[in-house]
Motif scaffolding. Structure first.
Motif, short mmCIF file in Angstrom:
data_model
loop_
_atom_site.label_atom_id
_atom_site.label_comp_id
_atom_site.label_asym_id
_atom_site.label_seq_id
_atom_site.Cartn_x
_atom_site.Cartn_y
_atom_site.Cartn_z
N ALA A 149 0.89 -1.21 -0.08
CA ALA A 149 -0.07 0.03 0.11
C ALA A 149 0.79 1.26 0.16
CB ALA A 149 -0.95 0.02 1.17
N ILE A 150 1.83 1.25 0.68
CA ILE A 150 2.85 2.41 0.94
C ILE A 150 3.46 2.53 -0.51
CG2 ILE A 150 4.91 3.31 1.90
CD1 ILE A 150 4.22 1.84 4.26
N SER A 151 3.92 1.76 -1.37
CA SER A 151 4.32 1.59 -2.35
C SER A 151 3.52 2.16 -3.48
CB SER A 151 4.94 0.21 -3.10
OG SER A 151 4.04 -0.71 -3.41
N CYS A 152 2.28 1.61 -3.45
CA CYS A 152 1.26 2.27 -4.48
C CYS A 152 0.93 3.80 -3.85
CB CYS A 152 -0.09 1.34 -4.03
SG CYS A 152 -0.18 -0.14 -4.71
N ASN A 153 0.95 4.05 -2.90
CA ASN A 153 0.75 5.61 -2.37
C ASN A 153 1.84 6.39 -2.96
OD1 ASN A 153 -1.05 7.43 -0.94
ND2 ASN A 153 1.15 7.74 0.16
N MET A 154 3.03 5.87 -3.04
CA MET A 154 4.19 6.93 -3.80
C MET A 154 4.10 6.71 -5.19
SD MET A 154 7.71 5.46 -1.44
CE MET A 154 7.68 5.92 0.17
N ASN A 155 3.67 5.63 -5.82
CA ASN A 155 3.55 5.80 -7.15
C ASN A 155 2.46 6.81 -7.41
OD1 ASN A 155 2.03 4.89 -9.63
ND2 ASN A 155 3.71 3.39 -9.78
N LEU A 156 1.20 6.81 -6.89
CA LEU A 156 0.24 7.66 -7.02
C LEU A 156 0.63 9.07 -6.97
CD1 LEU A 156 -2.78 5.76 -5.43
CD2 LEU A 156 -2.53 6.23 -7.71
N VAL A 157 1.31 9.39 -5.61
CA VAL A 157 1.87 10.77 -5.46
C VAL A 157 2.93 11.13 -6.62
CG1 VAL A 157 2.94 12.15 -3.87
CG2 VAL A 157 1.29 10.81 -3.30
N LEU A 158 4.05 10.31 -6.66
CA LEU A 158 5.21 10.80 -7.51
C LEU A 158 4.99 10.52 -9.06
CD1 LEU A 158 7.91 9.49 -4.90
CD2 LEU A 158 7.13 11.98 -5.42
N VAL A 159 4.36 9.52 -9.43
CA VAL A 159 4.41 9.09 -10.83
C VAL A 159 2.98 9.64 -11.53
CG1 VAL A 159 4.44 7.50 -12.41
CG2 VAL A 159 5.63 7.01 -10.26
N GLN A 160 1.84 9.32 -10.83
CA GLN A 160 0.60 9.65 -11.33
C GLN A 160 0.14 11.24 -10.97
OE1 GLN A 160 -0.83 7.53 -12.97
NE2 GLN A 160 0.79 5.90 -12.67
N ARG A 161 0.77 11.57 -9.89
CA ARG A 161 0.49 13.06 -9.75
C ARG A 161 -0.88 13.36 -9.22
NH1 ARG A 161 5.61 15.30 -9.05
NH2 ARG A 161 7.02 14.63 -10.65
N VAL A 162 -1.49 12.50 -8.33
CA VAL A 162 -2.98 12.70 -7.84
C VAL A 162 -2.98 14.00 -6.95
CG1 VAL A 162 -3.29 10.40 -8.29
CG2 VAL A 162 -2.61 10.94 -6.04
N GLY A 163 -1.95 14.41 -6.35
CA GLY A 163 -1.95 15.58 -5.39
C GLY A 163 -2.91 15.22 -4.34
N ASN A 164 -3.65 16.26 -3.68
CA ASN A 164 -4.47 16.08 -2.59
C ASN A 164 -5.58 14.92 -2.53
OD1 ASN A 164 -2.96 18.35 -1.15
ND2 ASN A 164 -4.40 19.99 -2.18
N ASP A 165 -5.85 14.56 -3.77
CA ASP A 165 -6.85 13.48 -4.09
C ASP A 165 -6.21 12.23 -3.37
OD1 ASP A 165 -8.49 15.29 -5.33
OD2 ASP A 165 -7.86 14.75 -7.28
N ILE A 166 -5.14 11.99 -2.94
CA ILE A 166 -4.47 10.99 -2.48
C ILE A 166 -5.25 10.15 -1.23
CG2 ILE A 166 -2.97 11.89 -0.87
CD1 ILE A 166 -2.23 8.83 -3.10
#
Length: 218
Positions: A72-89
């Motif tokens: 889950a932590i790795s997915c979170n990093m992917n969403l923030v740093l790669v997918q750039r979801v921002g505050n929607d995380i």
């Protein structure tokens, strides 16, 4: 315990990423408690089979939760740093819980249908006679998949990070990259010998290697 205590005592550190780490730490903490208690129960497994089975179930559940929170932590990093979801995380937290606890329930309940929890040698987990095949499917294969997928997420996150223009920003990015790299290194190293031992047992069950068992336990 120290991480959980830090989470409780310092409100300023209660960021979303730290929250995920707190769930990981809680899973590790509870798995450790179950593991320690299981030694006493397995010592008298003839008289305490039911207690040993309960502890085996608890140990398996929280061990699975531990590596699932890493994912889950790795997915979170992917969403923030790669997918750039921002505050929607923040809206993804419920999905992390569904993925983690749902997977743990499935993996932990399955051995109950085979009456597989009990004395695993010197502690309580999946019984020795069931560990080779059932343990492989409900623990080692999911762990291996998580190791691969988490490594991919961490690696993509590292590649996506770019240094800023000023020296201060550059230094901060380098520090974050080092932390991400350490996440990958520690997780893989922690479970590498465990996976290696299991592969060796499957291929050559009659000749266990003391060195692999020793490295697994340290």
């Amino acid at each position: 315990f120290f991480i959980l205590l830090t989470w409780l005592l310092f409100p300023t550190l209660r960021t979303f990423p730290f929250k995920l780490i707190a769930f990981l730490s809680a899973s590790d903490f509870l798995a450790s408690i179950a593991y320690i208690l299981s030694f006493d129960e397995s010592a008298e497994h003839c008289n305490k089979q039911d207690q040993c089975a309960v502890l085996g179930f608890s140990l398996h559940f929280f061990l699975c939760a531990s590596f699932m929170w890493i994912f889950a932590i790795s997915c979170n990093m992917n969403l923030v740093l790669v997918q750039r979801v921002g505050n929607d995380i923040l809206q993804y937290e419920k999905y992390y819980h569904i993925l983690t606890w749902g997977t743990c329930i499935v993996l932990s309940v399955t051995p109950l249908f085979f009456n597989a929890y009990g004395d695993a040698g010197n502690y309580c987990w999946i019984k020795t006679e069931h560990e080779r095949y059932l343990g492989t499917f409900v623990y080692y294969i999911p762990l291996l998949l998580v190791m691969v997928m988490s490594s991919v997420n961490f690696f993509l996150s590292l590649l996506k990070m770019k240094a800023g223009q000023d020296r201060k920003t550059t230094g901060e990015v380098v520090r974050v990259k080092i932390r991400l790299a350490l996440y990958v290194a520690v997780f893989l190293l922690f479970h590498f010998f465990e996976i290696t031992k299991k592969i060796h047992v499957l291929l050559d069950p009659r000749n266990p290697r003391f060195g692999l068992y020793f490295l697994t336990r340290i």
